[in-house]
Write an enzyme that holds these catalytic residues in place. Structure first.
Site, PDB file in Angstrom:
ATOM      1  N   HIS A 164      31.715  28.083  42.923  1.00  0.00           N
ATOM      2  CA  HIS A 164      32.268  29.263  42.186  1.00  0.00           C
ATOM      3  C   HIS A 164      31.921  30.575  42.851  1.00  0.00           C
ATOM      4  O   HIS A 164      32.896  31.428  42.998  1.00  0.00           O
ATOM      5  CB  HIS A 164      31.193  29.308  41.061  1.00  0.00           C
TER       6      HIS A 164
ATOM      7  N   HIS B  29      28.731  27.071  39.824  1.00  0.00           N
ATOM      8  CA  HIS B  29      28.469  27.181  38.239  1.00  0.00           C
ATOM      9  C   HIS B  29      28.457  25.974  37.540  1.00  0.00           C
ATOM     10  O   HIS B  29      29.055  24.975  38.037  1.00  0.00           O
ATOM     11  CB  HIS B  29      29.713  27.978  37.825  1.00  0.00           C
TER      12      HIS B  29
ATOM     13  N   ARG C 189      21.516  29.689  37.731  1.00  0.00           N
ATOM     14  CA  ARG C 189      22.260  28.656  37.964  1.00  0.00           C
ATOM     15  C   ARG C 189      21.946  27.564  39.073  1.00  0.00           C
ATOM     16  O   ARG C 189      22.380  26.501  38.899  1.00  0.00           O
ATOM     17  CB  ARG C 189      23.550  29.313  38.656  1.00  0.00           C
TER      18      ARG C 189
ATOM     19  N   ARG D 203      22.858  34.572  43.319  1.00  0.00           N
ATOM     20  CA  ARG D 203      23.332  35.412  42.430  1.00  0.00           C
ATOM     21  C   ARG D 203      23.004  35.576  41.011  1.00  0.00           C
ATOM     22  O   ARG D 203      22.991  34.338  40.434  1.00  0.00           O
ATOM     23  CB  ARG D 203      24.609  35.792  42.489  1.00  0.00           C
TER      24      ARG D 203
ATOM     25  N   GLU E 107      23.111  35.863  29.878  1.00  0.00           N
ATOM     26  CA  GLU E 107      23.543  34.575  30.539  1.00  0.00           C
ATOM     27  C   GLU E 107      22.296  34.307  31.332  1.00  0.00           C
ATOM     28  O   GLU E 107      21.228  34.838  31.405  1.00  0.00           O
ATOM     29  CB  GLU E 107      24.664  35.017  31.693  1.00  0.00           C
TER      30      GLU E 107
HETATM   31  P1  FAD Z   1      39.138  39.067  44.013  1.00  0.00           P
HETATM   32  O1  FAD Z   1      39.362  39.397  42.709  1.00  0.00           O
HETATM   33  O2  FAD Z   1      39.258  37.582  44.291  1.00  0.00           O
HETATM   34  O3  FAD Z   1      40.665  39.422  45.027  1.00  0.00           O
HETATM   35  C1  FAD Z   1      41.007  39.027  46.119  1.00  0.00           C
HETATM   36  C2  FAD Z   1      42.142  39.771  46.713  1.00  0.00           C
HETATM   37  O4  FAD Z   1      42.485  39.457  48.029  1.00  0.00           O
HETATM   38  C3  FAD Z   1      43.275  38.990  45.788  1.00  0.00           C
HETATM   39  O5  FAD Z   1      44.262  40.195  45.699  1.00  0.00           O
HETATM   40  C4  FAD Z   1      43.952  38.134  46.861  1.00  0.00           C
HETATM   41  O6  FAD Z   1      45.511  38.017  46.874  1.00  0.00           O
HETATM   42  C5  FAD Z   1      43.725  38.974  48.252  1.00  0.00           C
HETATM   43  N1  FAD Z   1      43.568  38.348  49.507  1.00  0.00           N
HETATM   44  C6  FAD Z   1      42.832  37.290  49.962  1.00  0.00           C
HETATM   45  N2  FAD Z   1      43.020  36.926  51.331  1.00  0.00           N
HETATM   46  C7  FAD Z   1      44.060  37.729  51.639  1.00  0.00           C
HETATM   47  C8  FAD Z   1      45.119  38.133  52.586  1.00  0.00           C
HETATM   48  N3  FAD Z   1      44.718  37.079  53.943  1.00  0.00           N
HETATM   49  N4  FAD Z   1      45.826  38.650  52.970  1.00  0.00           N
HETATM   50  C9  FAD Z   1      46.009  39.618  51.818  1.00  0.00           C
HETATM   51  N5  FAD Z   1      45.466  39.552  50.668  1.00  0.00           N
HETATM   52  C10 FAD Z   1      44.486  38.654  50.632  1.00  0.00           C
HETATM   53  N6  FAD Z   1      31.599  37.845  38.115  1.00  0.00           N
HETATM   54  C11 FAD Z   1      30.887  38.476  36.949  1.00  0.00           C
HETATM   55  O7  FAD Z   1      30.275  39.524  37.466  1.00  0.00           O
HETATM   56  N7  FAD Z   1      31.041  38.219  35.800  1.00  0.00           N
HETATM   57  C12 FAD Z   1      31.888  37.139  35.497  1.00  0.00           C
HETATM   58  O8  FAD Z   1      32.056  37.018  34.095  1.00  0.00           O
HETATM   59  C13 FAD Z   1      32.286  36.450  36.204  1.00  0.00           C
HETATM   60  N8  FAD Z   1      33.016  35.324  35.927  1.00  0.00           N
HETATM   61  C14 FAD Z   1      33.872  34.503  36.742  1.00  0.00           C
HETATM   62  C15 FAD Z   1      34.839  33.673  36.219  1.00  0.00           C
HETATM   63  C16 FAD Z   1      35.458  32.810  37.233  1.00  0.00           C
HETATM   64  C17 FAD Z   1      36.459  31.584  36.939  1.00  0.00           C
HETATM   65  C18 FAD Z   1      35.493  33.287  38.598  1.00  0.00           C
HETATM   66  C19 FAD Z   1      36.415  32.511  39.785  1.00  0.00           C
HETATM   67  C20 FAD Z   1      34.761  34.135  39.161  1.00  0.00           C
HETATM   68  C21 FAD Z   1      33.961  34.866  38.042  1.00  0.00           C
HETATM   69  N9  FAD Z   1      32.817  35.948  38.751  1.00  0.00           N
HETATM   70  C22 FAD Z   1      32.415  36.815  37.714  1.00  0.00           C
HETATM   71  C23 FAD Z   1      33.092  36.297  40.065  1.00  0.00           C
HETATM   72  C24 FAD Z   1      34.048  37.484  40.047  1.00  0.00           C
HETATM   73  O9  FAD Z   1      34.897  37.546  39.152  1.00  0.00           O
HETATM   74  C25 FAD Z   1      34.429  37.719  41.510  1.00  0.00           C
HETATM   75  O10 FAD Z   1      33.444  37.615  42.465  1.00  0.00           O
HETATM   76  C26 FAD Z   1      35.181  39.049  41.898  1.00  0.00           C
HETATM   77  O11 FAD Z   1      36.045  39.309  40.680  1.00  0.00           O
HETATM   78  C27 FAD Z   1      35.641  39.308  43.104  1.00  0.00           C
HETATM   79  O12 FAD Z   1      36.419  40.289  43.089  1.00  0.00           O
HETATM   80  P2  FAD Z   1      37.163  40.851  44.606  1.00  0.00           P
HETATM   81  O13 FAD Z   1      37.803  41.798  44.234  1.00  0.00           O
HETATM   82  O14 FAD Z   1      36.048  40.660  45.839  1.00  0.00           O
HETATM   83  O15 FAD Z   1      38.009  39.532  44.868  1.00  0.00           O
HETATM   84  C1  SIN Z   2      30.193  33.068  33.502  1.00  0.00           C
HETATM   85  O1  SIN Z   2      30.887  33.756  32.643  1.00  0.00           O
HETATM   86  O2  SIN Z   2      29.488  32.267  33.146  1.00  0.00           O
HETATM   87  C2  SIN Z   2      30.606  33.800  34.992  1.00  0.00           C
HETATM   88  C3  SIN Z   2      29.643  34.810  35.140  1.00  0.00           C
HETATM   89  C4  SIN Z   2      29.662  34.905  36.697  1.00  0.00           C
HETATM   90  O3  SIN Z   2      30.159  34.095  37.491  1.00  0.00           O
HETATM   91  O4  SIN Z   2      29.020  35.887  36.834  1.00  0.00           O
END
Ligand code: FAD
Ligand code: SIN
Length: 520
Positions: free
Chosen positions: A348, A240, A287, A383, A112
């Site tokens: 993103h 993104h 990015r 990032r 990537e």
């Molecule tokens: P999340 O997975 O967002 O979980 C947050 C949790 O907190 C949820 O359960 C939600 O309900 C809960 N929550 C929030 N507020 C409250 C509240 N007030 N009370 C109770 N619960 C609450 N990163 C990579 O490294 N590789 C990738 O390929 C990649 N692709 C991506 C593609 C997309 C479309 C997106 C949106 C992001 C991508 N990212 C990628 C970024 C990565 O997915 C996220 O940064 C990561 O998954 C975040 O994980 P997390 O556990 O911090 O939060």
């Molecule tokens: C992507 O698959 O392009 C997202 C990867 C990322 O947000 O790290």
């Protein structure tokens, strides 16, 4: 709600991976404001960056991370993350996560933007879903873990809720749990815990166009800010470059950068490649550079999107590696083997967040922040793709290592005041909340987006101030609802982004200001 050793707010990769480790040392409650699998994690496509085979090395991954972050990343945190990455990927595999392999049995690694080598482990183009499902499956069946869906964390409990003064200068703030709203009873309950983990994910919904699901409203950042914990780096919001252009859809569907890694090329309305005008790495530049280039091309053409040309990759590549993208495009009338895909940048990822140290500890005692809501120092000003799932795993592990040593010496606090709902009435005018959210998203997209200026930031600050005052008034007099809490959190998050952006008198990485062009 009963007392628990560990209260984890959030059921994405950060919250679940912490819980799966912490459950060896005590009882874990996970609360999540939606159903457990509605997270950003679920939508991750590209994968997880990890050095696997020669000619790749840890040092190359470190260099790529530092370069993407404009050398603002914390070198110690970068080294920790990358040197511990293989062990954390082993954890995922042990929990049942299946990464694609080639027919020689080696992991099939993707590439990537900003990566000098192929190093992204993936599960087709649905890596996040695979991780979310496997971790949830493990957590759901563990006797020491209880998952409470549709519970909303409203505030973190500190000395303030014992009637003592807490200011942002206090150095002895402690966390005792959270006020949690149960929409079924419409009551706010007290959840007491020895250790609290904020793992609430991102902030994308502060903007008009985002790849983030609707849960990403900056709740954790806002709660810690109100509890007087430190927040940093919020000016670095990553857009993104390639979200599918389909204006009626929210969130915007992501077209993974891995598709560019496989050879797809960004093109303008005349079908001309344009990225080499901006960076020798072309469509696979980091990015911040690609998003700004697209923004510029859209301004030049006056159109609402550019194109991603993946036609030459052929059907086999789509069916084998990107089936989800192929079928999504088809569902909106685009055959990616025959048609170019219209794409546009979308908010993103938040590179900043709740300040934590190398053990995931915030500036408030017994409170950890993990995943996207945290700022470990890994990402600096931008990032590197696919470093965030990795960061979540590395610091969840470390936070658990820290917490397990002290969990038995922490006692539940006594005397927290019950939630005070006196004088509030049911808010009949939800339209006011909806309208304020739209206004806030429009302010942030128009004045605090990919390209900023002092004047735009000042205008955003002044407009936001009006929404802030209106929201506080409404919040004080209304019976609690999740939507009004989210609005309040988005206002706080937007304020922190603007405040940090106004302080930064230079262009750096994701913060680009036309008033300081030469410094980038
Ligand atoms: P999340 O997975 O967002 O979980 C947050 C949790 O907190 C949820 O359960 C939600 O309900 C809960 N929550 C929030 N507020 C409250 C509240 N007030 N009370 C109770 N619960 C609450 N990163 C990579 O490294 N590789 C990738 O390929 C990649 N692709 C991506 C593609 C997309 C479309 C997106 C949106 C992001 C991508 N990212 C990628 C970024 C990565 O997915 C996220 O940064 C990561 O998954 C975040 O994980 P997390 O556990 O911090 O939060
Ligand atoms: C992507 O698959 O392009 C997202 C990867 C990322 O947000 O790290």
């Amino acid at each position: 709600m009963a007392e628990t050793d560990f209260l984890v707010i959030g059921s994405g990769i950060a919250g679940l991976s912490f819980a799966l480790k912490a459950c060896q040392y005590g009882k874990v409650y996970i609360i999540t404001k939606s159903v457990a699998d509605e997270t950003s994690t679920r939508y991750a496509q590209g994968g997880i960056a990890t050095v696997m085979y020669e000619p790749d090395t840890f040092e190359k991954h470190i260099k790529d991370t530092m370069t993407a972050g404009c050398e603002l990343s914390d070198p110690n945190i970068v080294r920790i993350t990358i040197y511990e990455s293989q062990d954390r990927v082993k954890d995922l595999v042990q929990w049942g996560v299946d990464f694609d392999k080639t027919n020689t049995g080696k992991y099939d690694l993707g590439k990537e933007g900003g990566h000098s080598e192929f190093r992204v482990l993936h599960h087709k183009d649905t890596t996040g879903l695979e991780i979310q499902q496997k971790l949830y499956q493990q957590a759901k069946t563990h006797p020491q873990i209880k998952i409470l869906e549709n519970y909303f964390a409203v505030e973190l409990l500190t000395q303030h809720h014992l009637g003592k003064e807490v200011t942002k200068h206090s150095t002895d703030i402690e966390c005792y749990g959270a006020y949690v709203y149960n929409p079924r009873t419409k009551l706010v309950e007290i959840a007491l815990a020895k250790c609290v983990v904020v793992a609430t994910g991102g902030i994308g919904n502060v903007y008009g166009n985002t790849t983030n699901p609707s849960i990403a409203t900056g709740d954790g950042v806002a709660m810690v800010h109100r509890a007087k914990g430190a927040i940093r780096g919020m000016e670095f919001v990553q857009f993104h470059p390639t979200a599918l252009y389909h204006p009626t859809e929210r969130p915007a569907f992501l077209i993974t950068e891995a598709l560019r890694g496989a050879g797809a090329i960004l093109k303008d309305w005349h079908g001309n490649e344009f990225m080499h005008k901006y960076d020798p790495r072309g469509s696979l530049a980091p990015r911040d550079i690609v998003s700004r280039a697209i923004d510029n091309e859209m301004k030049i053409s006056g159109e609402d999107h550019v194109y991603l040309d993946a036609r030459h990759l052929g059907q086999d590549v789509f069916f084998t590696h990107f089936p989800n993208i192929y079928s999504k495009c088809l569902s909106v009338g685009i055959d990616a083997v025959k048609d170019m895909i219209p794409v546009v940048p979308a908010a993103h990822y938040s590179c900043g967040g709740i300040t934590v140290d190398e053990w995931g500890r915030t500036t408030i005692a017994n409170l950890y922040a993990l995943g996207e809501c945290a700022s470990t120092g890994l990402h600096g000003a931008n990032r590197l793709a696919s470093n965030s799932l990795l960061e979540s795993l590395v610091f969840s592990h470390r936070a658990c290592e820290d917490a397990r040593q002290k969990i038995n010496s922490i006692h539940f606090v006594q005397g927290i005041k019950p939630w005070n709902a006196e004088g509030t009435v049911s808010n009949e005018e939800m339209i006011l909340v909806t309208q304020s959210i739209r206004e806030l998203q429009s302010i942030m997209s128009n004045y605090v987006g990919i390209v900023r200026s002092n004047l735009r930031l000042q205008r955003a600050f002044d407009r936001l101030n009006i929404i802030y005052r209106e929201t506080e008034m409404l919040y004080q007099r209304s019976t609690l609802t999740i939507r009004i809490c989210e609005l309040r959190n988005m206002v706080a998050t937007a304020y922190l982004i603007i405040r940090e952006a106004m302080k930064r008198k230079e262009s750096l990485g994701l913060h680009y200001s036309i008033d300081y062009p030469s410094k980038n």
